[in-house]
Scaffold this motif. Structure first.
Motif, mmCIF file in Angstrom:
data_model
loop_
_atom_site.group_PDB
_atom_site.id
_atom_site.type_symbol
_atom_site.label_atom_id
_atom_site.label_comp_id
_atom_site.label_asym_id
_atom_site.label_seq_id
_atom_site.Cartn_x
_atom_site.Cartn_y
_atom_site.Cartn_z
ATOM 1 N N LYS A 208 0.823 -1.220 0.000
ATOM 2 C CA LYS A 208 0.000 0.000 0.000
ATOM 3 C C LYS A 208 0.850 1.261 0.000
ATOM 4 O O LYS A 208 0.427 2.287 -0.530
ATOM 5 C CB LYS A 208 -0.913 0.025 1.234
ATOM 6 N N GLY A 209 2.039 1.205 0.583
ATOM 7 C CA GLY A 209 2.832 2.424 0.714
ATOM 8 C C GLY A 209 4.101 2.485 -0.105
ATOM 9 O O GLY A 209 4.814 3.484 -0.062
ATOM 10 N N ALA A 210 4.411 1.452 -0.866
ATOM 11 C CA ALA A 210 5.714 1.385 -1.536
ATOM 12 C C ALA A 210 5.834 2.280 -2.770
ATOM 13 O O ALA A 210 6.910 2.815 -3.041
ATOM 14 C CB ALA A 210 6.030 -0.058 -1.917
ATOM 15 N N VAL A 211 4.757 2.440 -3.530
ATOM 16 C CA VAL A 211 4.842 3.233 -4.757
ATOM 17 C C VAL A 211 5.225 4.669 -4.404
ATOM 18 O O VAL A 211 4.665 5.282 -3.498
ATOM 19 C CB VAL A 211 3.524 3.173 -5.554
ATOM 20 N N GLY A 212 6.236 5.162 -5.099
ATOM 21 C CA GLY A 212 6.739 6.509 -4.865
ATOM 22 C C GLY A 212 7.945 6.551 -3.945
ATOM 23 O O GLY A 212 8.588 7.592 -3.813
ATOM 24 N N LYS A 213 8.270 5.434 -3.322
ATOM 25 C CA LYS A 213 9.418 5.389 -2.400
ATOM 26 C C LYS A 213 10.695 5.057 -3.170
ATOM 27 O O LYS A 213 10.689 4.338 -4.166
ATOM 28 C CB LYS A 213 9.215 4.323 -1.316
ATOM 29 N N SER A 214 11.804 5.542 -2.661
ATOM 30 C CA SER A 214 13.109 5.245 -3.240
ATOM 31 C C SER A 214 13.668 3.966 -2.606
ATOM 32 O O SER A 214 13.208 3.554 -1.528
ATOM 33 C CB SER A 214 14.078 6.399 -2.969
ATOM 34 N N PRO A 215 14.657 3.353 -3.245
ATOM 35 C CA PRO A 215 15.304 2.200 -2.615
ATOM 36 C C PRO A 215 15.851 2.534 -1.227
ATOM 37 O O PRO A 215 15.742 1.719 -0.302
ATOM 38 C CB PRO A 215 16.439 1.845 -3.582
#
Length: 145
Positions: free
Chosen positions: A75-82
């Protein structure tokens, strides 16, 4: 009074996981497995031009805690950097090991009832560890910008 380990919210999240929704040609993939219970999570990611997660796919073969954690991660991963995924994975590990505050990720505090159950911690960490590893693999594979 002790909170219930498998509470209604955990079970609701566990039921919401797309158990077998892998990406067809991912930029990066990683699989993590818990040696204690055999839970396994495979995460695929595609990065956008800025090097952030654009798409995520997963195959989840895990207990209810692993499924719920996978749902929260997705739910929260899209848009996050490695780097952000790695930091939250490290923070989750630290919190489960006795840290004072949960990581800065929506709803991870739902796992507070699992804190005294160290045998359950690997299942909770699987999706976050796999996502961080997959994102890093995708970053390393990406052409220099």
């Amino acid at each position: 009074m002790t909170a219930t380990l498998y509470n209604q919210e955990i079970l609701r999240l566990a039921a919401s996981v797309p158990f077998d929704a892998r990406l067809p040609d991912p930029h990066g993939s990683a699989e993590r497995r818990s040696p204690i219970c055999g839970s396994r999570v495979t995460v695929d990611v595609n990065l956008d031009d800025a090097g952030r997660i654009a798409e995520i796919g997963m195959r989840v073969r895990a207990c209810a805690l692993g499924q719920a954690s996978s749902a929260l991660m997705a739910k929260g991963a899209v848009g996050k950097s490695p780097e952000e995924l790695n930091a939250v994975s490290d923070a989750l590990t630290a919190w489960l090991a006795g840290g004072e505050t949960p990581p800065d990720w929506p709803e991870l505090d739902l796992f507070a009832p699992a804190l005294p159950h160290s045998a359950r911690h690997p299942s909770i960490r699987l999706a976050f560890e796999a996502a961080a590893e997959a994102a890093e693999a995708a970053r390393q594979k990406a052409p220099a910008r």
